[in-house]
Design a protein around this motif. Structure first.
Motif, PDB file in Angstrom:
ATOM      1  N   ARG A 139       3.681   0.070 -19.657  1.00 51.29           N
ATOM      2  CA  ARG A 139       2.356   0.520 -19.218  1.00 51.29           C
ATOM      3  C   ARG A 139       1.275  -0.453 -19.678  1.00 51.29           C
ATOM      4  O   ARG A 139       0.360  -0.780 -18.911  1.00 51.29           O
ATOM      5  CB  ARG A 139       2.076   1.921 -19.752  1.00 51.29           C
ATOM      6  CG  ARG A 139       0.665   2.382 -19.427  1.00 51.29           C
ATOM      7  CD  ARG A 139       0.459   3.844 -19.658  1.00 51.29           C
ATOM      8  NE  ARG A 139      -0.921   4.205 -19.352  1.00 51.29           N
ATOM      9  CZ  ARG A 139      -1.351   5.424 -19.147  1.00 51.29           C
ATOM     10  NH1 ARG A 139      -0.504   6.424 -19.182  1.00 51.29           N
ATOM     11  NH2 ARG A 139      -2.615   5.669 -18.888  1.00 51.29           N
ATOM     12  N   ALA A 140       1.369  -0.916 -20.934  1.00 55.56           N
ATOM     13  CA  ALA A 140       0.377  -1.866 -21.443  1.00 55.56           C
ATOM     14  C   ALA A 140       0.409  -3.163 -20.635  1.00 55.56           C
ATOM     15  O   ALA A 140      -0.642  -3.742 -20.323  1.00 55.56           O
ATOM     16  CB  ALA A 140       0.638  -2.145 -22.921  1.00 55.56           C
ATOM     17  N   TYR A 141       1.624  -3.609 -20.286  1.00 56.36           N
ATOM     18  CA  TYR A 141       1.760  -4.837 -19.499  1.00 56.36           C
ATOM     19  C   TYR A 141       1.095  -4.691 -18.131  1.00 56.36           C
ATOM     20  O   TYR A 141       0.328  -5.565 -17.692  1.00 56.36           O
ATOM     21  CB  TYR A 141       3.243  -5.170 -19.335  1.00 56.36           C
ATOM     22  CG  TYR A 141       3.527  -6.206 -18.276  1.00 56.36           C
ATOM     23  CD1 TYR A 141       3.292  -7.561 -18.512  1.00 56.36           C
ATOM     24  CD2 TYR A 141       4.021  -5.818 -17.026  1.00 56.36           C
ATOM     25  CE1 TYR A 141       3.547  -8.509 -17.523  1.00 56.36           C
ATOM     26  CE2 TYR A 141       4.282  -6.758 -16.043  1.00 56.36           C
ATOM     27  CZ  TYR A 141       4.042  -8.099 -16.295  1.00 56.36           C
ATOM     28  OH  TYR A 141       4.290  -9.033 -15.320  1.00 56.36           O
TER      29      TYR A 141
ATOM     30  N   PRO B  37       4.727  -6.855  -9.808  1.00 57.81           N
ATOM     31  CA  PRO B  37       6.194  -6.956  -9.753  1.00 57.81           C
ATOM     32  C   PRO B  37       6.838  -5.668  -9.247  1.00 57.81           C
ATOM     33  O   PRO B  37       6.324  -4.567  -9.457  1.00 57.81           O
ATOM     34  CB  PRO B  37       6.578  -7.244 -11.207  1.00 57.81           C
ATOM     35  CG  PRO B  37       5.375  -7.916 -11.786  1.00 57.81           C
ATOM     36  CD  PRO B  37       4.201  -7.257 -11.130  1.00 57.81           C
ATOM     37  N   SER B  38       7.982  -5.825  -8.598  1.00 56.10           N
ATOM     38  CA  SER B  38       8.692  -4.680  -8.030  1.00 56.10           C
ATOM     39  C   SER B  38       9.327  -3.830  -9.125  1.00 56.10           C
ATOM     40  O   SER B  38       9.462  -4.256 -10.278  1.00 56.10           O
ATOM     41  CB  SER B  38       9.786  -5.166  -7.076  1.00 56.10           C
ATOM     42  OG  SER B  38      10.807  -5.827  -7.810  1.00 56.10           O
ATOM     43  N   GLU B  39       9.737  -2.608  -8.753  1.00 56.38           N
ATOM     44  CA  GLU B  39      10.416  -1.728  -9.702  1.00 56.38           C
ATOM     45  C   GLU B  39      11.679  -2.388 -10.241  1.00 56.38           C
ATOM     46  O   GLU B  39      11.993  -2.268 -11.427  1.00 56.38           O
ATOM     47  CB  GLU B  39      10.761  -0.396  -9.031  1.00 56.38           C
ATOM     48  CG  GLU B  39       9.560   0.481  -8.741  1.00 56.38           C
ATOM     49  CD  GLU B  39       9.957   1.809  -8.120  1.00 56.38           C
ATOM     50  OE1 GLU B  39      11.170   2.018  -7.896  1.00 56.38           O
ATOM     51  OE2 GLU B  39       9.061   2.632  -7.861  1.00 56.38           O
TER      52      GLU B  39
ATOM     53  N   ARG C   7       9.175   4.062 -12.325  1.00 50.23           N
ATOM     54  CA  ARG C   7       8.443   4.784 -11.279  1.00 50.23           C
ATOM     55  C   ARG C   7       7.436   5.754 -11.889  1.00 50.23           C
ATOM     56  O   ARG C   7       6.326   5.917 -11.380  1.00 50.23           O
ATOM     57  CB  ARG C   7       9.430   5.530 -10.377  1.00 50.23           C
ATOM     58  CG  ARG C   7       8.750   6.235  -9.206  1.00 50.23           C
ATOM     59  CD  ARG C   7       9.756   6.786  -8.223  1.00 50.23           C
ATOM     60  NE  ARG C   7      10.442   5.712  -7.531  1.00 50.23           N
ATOM     61  CZ  ARG C   7      11.759   5.526  -7.580  1.00 50.23           C
ATOM     62  NH1 ARG C   7      12.512   6.336  -8.294  1.00 50.23           N
ATOM     63  NH2 ARG C   7      12.318   4.534  -6.919  1.00 50.23           N
ATOM     64  N   ARG C   8       7.819   6.388 -12.985  1.00 41.65           N
ATOM     65  CA  ARG C   8       6.912   7.347 -13.615  1.00 41.65           C
ATOM     66  C   ARG C   8       5.677   6.644 -14.178  1.00 41.65           C
ATOM     67  O   ARG C   8       4.551   7.132 -14.024  1.00 41.65           O
ATOM     68  CB  ARG C   8       7.648   8.089 -14.722  1.00 41.65           C
ATOM     69  CG  ARG C   8       6.844   9.203 -15.346  1.00 41.65           C
ATOM     70  CD  ARG C   8       7.656   9.887 -16.408  1.00 41.65           C
ATOM     71  NE  ARG C   8       6.892  10.933 -17.058  1.00 41.65           N
ATOM     72  CZ  ARG C   8       7.262  11.517 -18.184  1.00 41.65           C
ATOM     73  NH1 ARG C   8       8.377  11.153 -18.765  1.00 41.65           N
ATOM     74  NH2 ARG C   8       6.527  12.453 -18.717  1.00 41.65           N
ATOM     75  N   VAL C   9       5.863   5.495 -14.826  1.00 42.92           N
ATOM     76  CA  VAL C   9       4.722   4.741 -15.352  1.00 42.92           C
ATOM     77  C   VAL C   9       3.814   4.304 -14.204  1.00 42.92           C
ATOM     78  O   VAL C   9       2.583   4.418 -14.281  1.00 42.92           O
ATOM     79  CB  VAL C   9       5.209   3.526 -16.165  1.00 42.92           C
ATOM     80  CG1 VAL C   9       4.041   2.606 -16.509  1.00 42.92           C
ATOM     81  CG2 VAL C   9       5.906   3.983 -17.443  1.00 42.92           C
ATOM     82  N   VAL C  10       4.422   3.819 -13.122  1.00 39.44           N
ATOM     83  CA  VAL C  10       3.628   3.400 -11.964  1.00 39.44           C
ATOM     84  C   VAL C  10       2.910   4.600 -11.352  1.00 39.44           C
ATOM     85  O   VAL C  10       1.745   4.503 -10.947  1.00 39.44           O
ATOM     86  CB  VAL C  10       4.523   2.691 -10.926  1.00 39.44           C
ATOM     87  CG1 VAL C  10       3.744   2.420  -9.643  1.00 39.44           C
ATOM     88  CG2 VAL C  10       5.056   1.380 -11.498  1.00 39.44           C
TER      89      VAL C  10
ATOM     90  N   PHE D 272       0.318  -2.553  -5.273  1.00 36.27           N
ATOM     91  CA  PHE D 272      -0.773  -3.515  -5.333  1.00 36.27           C
ATOM     92  C   PHE D 272      -1.869  -3.034  -6.290  1.00 36.27           C
ATOM     93  O   PHE D 272      -1.960  -1.842  -6.600  1.00 36.27           O
ATOM     94  CB  PHE D 272      -1.386  -3.712  -3.939  1.00 36.27           C
ATOM     95  CG  PHE D 272      -0.410  -4.201  -2.910  1.00 36.27           C
ATOM     96  CD1 PHE D 272      -0.308  -5.549  -2.618  1.00 36.27           C
ATOM     97  CD2 PHE D 272       0.418  -3.312  -2.242  1.00 36.27           C
ATOM     98  CE1 PHE D 272       0.601  -6.005  -1.675  1.00 36.27           C
ATOM     99  CE2 PHE D 272       1.329  -3.754  -1.293  1.00 36.27           C
ATOM    100  CZ  PHE D 272       1.422  -5.108  -1.013  1.00 36.27           C
ATOM    101  N   VAL D 273      -2.700  -3.979  -6.727  1.00 34.91           N
ATOM    102  CA  VAL D 273      -3.879  -3.629  -7.514  1.00 34.91           C
ATOM    103  C   VAL D 273      -4.845  -2.876  -6.607  1.00 34.91           C
ATOM    104  O   VAL D 273      -5.177  -3.337  -5.512  1.00 34.91           O
ATOM    105  CB  VAL D 273      -4.550  -4.887  -8.091  1.00 34.91           C
ATOM    106  CG1 VAL D 273      -5.822  -4.507  -8.849  1.00 34.91           C
ATOM    107  CG2 VAL D 273      -3.583  -5.633  -9.008  1.00 34.91           C
TER     108      VAL D 273
END
Length: 246
Positions: free
Chosen positions: A17-19, A34-36, A51-54, A72-73
């Motif tokens: 998450r920090a990254y 980056p992709s999962e 997926r949960r962090v995303v 995406f951002v």
């Protein structure tokens, strides 16, 4: 020197998450992250954890997904954090009586997008429950929910339960947390018909993912009538000591 694979799982998800949060600050709106699969390999965590962090960062408005294209951002936007409640709880809190009309109740192989969201193998069975939700008999929302059938194979036997959360809790899968993406959109023709909305009007769409820790329980998309639904969000703010003014 320690690596991502050496860290404890909880620490790895924190580092992930920090990254991603730092990456959002460095990239421009619309840039691909980056992709999962890449994140799973880099941080040594399960794909469901990635997926949960995303999901959380999407709910916070930092990232956005585009089906078939990636993550995406996201552009800056206003969003809210709320506790998990059911439609029935929200309606009763307003002093009204909740109701439902079942539109679809079926068990079927998961479509590709649903399987991906619920971290299922392609073709795994899911329960789909689509309902028209009412308050004091008036249409308020159209809810479309998908639940992994393996968690509660008999969920739809005997009819659709009033509360999917309560039914999953009874099957030993109590919801612990979730993530929501809230947006405004034009109502579809079917939504206008079901909700009794003449002409083109906006709906409030809530895309919710509910978890039992790292296990996805429900993915639902609910469209509320914009003139029938309002959100109450309590805000806490730290006040620094000093003169009162302004």
């Amino acid at each position: 020197m320690s690596t991502a694979a050496d860290a404890a799982p909880a620490h790895r998800s924190d580092r992930l998450r920090a990254y991603l949060t730092e990456l959002v600050r460095e990239l421009a709106v619309g840039d691909l992250v980056p992709s999962e699969r890449e994140l799973t390999a880099r941080f040594g965590v399960a794909r469901t954890t990635v997926r949960r962090v995303v999901d959380v960062l999407v709910a916070e408005g930092l990232l956005e997904r585009a089906q078939g294209r990636g993550t995406f951002v996201a552009p800056p936007r206003a969003d809210f954090q709320m506790r998990i409640t059911t439609f029935g709880e929200e309606v009763r809190r307003r002093g009204m009586t909740p109701g439902s009309r079942v539109l679809v109740a079926v068990t079927l192989p998961a479509p590709a997008g649903v399987a991906d969201t619920l971290a299922l193998d392609p073709g795994a069975l899911v329960h789909r429950v689509q309902r028209l939700r009412t308050a004091d008999g008036e249409p308020w929302a159209v809810e479309d929910a998908w639940i992994p059938a393996g968690l509660a194979p008999q969920l739809l036997h005997g009819g659709v339960p009033e509360s999917l959360d309560a039914a999953l809790r009874a099957h030993g899968h109590p919801p612990t947390d979730g993530a929501e993406t809230i947006s405004a959109a034009d109502a579809t023709e079917e939504e206008r018909r079901l909700l009794g909305m003449p002409g083109t009007r906006a709906v409030l769409r809530i895309d919710r993912r509910t978890f039992a820790h790292d296990v996805p329980l429900i993915h639902s998309l609910t469209s509320f009538r914009g003139d029938r639904y309002a959100m109450f969000v309590p805000l806490d703010g730290a006040r620094s000591p000093g003169p009162v003014g302004g």
